[in-house]
Design an enzyme around this catalytic site. Structure first.
Site, PDB file in Angstrom:
ATOM      1  CE  LYS A   1      -2.327  -1.037   3.803  1.00  0.00           C
ATOM      2  NZ  LYS A   1      -3.327  -0.944   4.902  1.00  0.00           N
TER       3      LYS A   1
ATOM      4  CE  LYS B   1      -1.573   3.834   6.594  1.00  0.00           C
ATOM      5  NZ  LYS B   1      -2.982   3.569   6.810  1.00  0.00           N
TER       6      LYS B   1
END
Length: 132
Positions: free
Chosen positions: A44, A46
């Site tokens: 992601k 992230k």
């Protein structure tokens, strides 16, 4: 028993997370929290400060949470809902509409975010304080 599930990274825990988990728990009798793994966060794009194991341990310690599972992929949500006999899927309203496909399997509720707090804001504030 009415079962509720929610998903998240749950890094840098703050009152917004606690409010979400409390409100999610109030929608049922049993709350399952799926915590994103480190590998899934990488997919992601992230970055989490705490490792998956640490984030999982922190979430498990919260009194509103009955069970923590790991989130490995975007696609696992239908399987999780079926496997765990979920009645209610809960996410913050910043995801509104993104998980409506789950309405075929359970109720989907988007809860309002806590105003003025987010992990992103905490990180920005810390960076700004360090630059002074």
């Amino acid at each position: 028993m009415r079962k509720v599930i929610t998903y998240g990274t749950f890094d840098l825990l703050h009152t917004g997370h606690i409010n979400l988990l409390r409100r999610a728990k109030n929608l049922g009798d049993y709350l399952i929290v799926a915590v994103s793994t480190d590998e899934f966060n990488q997919l992601k794009n992230k970055k989490a400060y705490h490792s998956f194991d640490n984030r999982k341990a922190i979430v498990e310690a919260i009194r509103y949470v009955d069970e923590v599972i790991q989130e490995d992929t975007w696609e696992q949500k239908i399987d999780d809902v079926i496997k765990h006999n979920i009645d209610v899927f809960v996410m913050g309203d910043d995801w509104k509409g993104k998980f409506d496909f789950l309405r075929e399997y359970c109720e989907v509720i988007y809860l309002p975010r806590t105003i003025g707090i987010s992990t992103t804001k905490i990180m920005q504030d810390l960076c700004n304080d360090n630059n002074r």
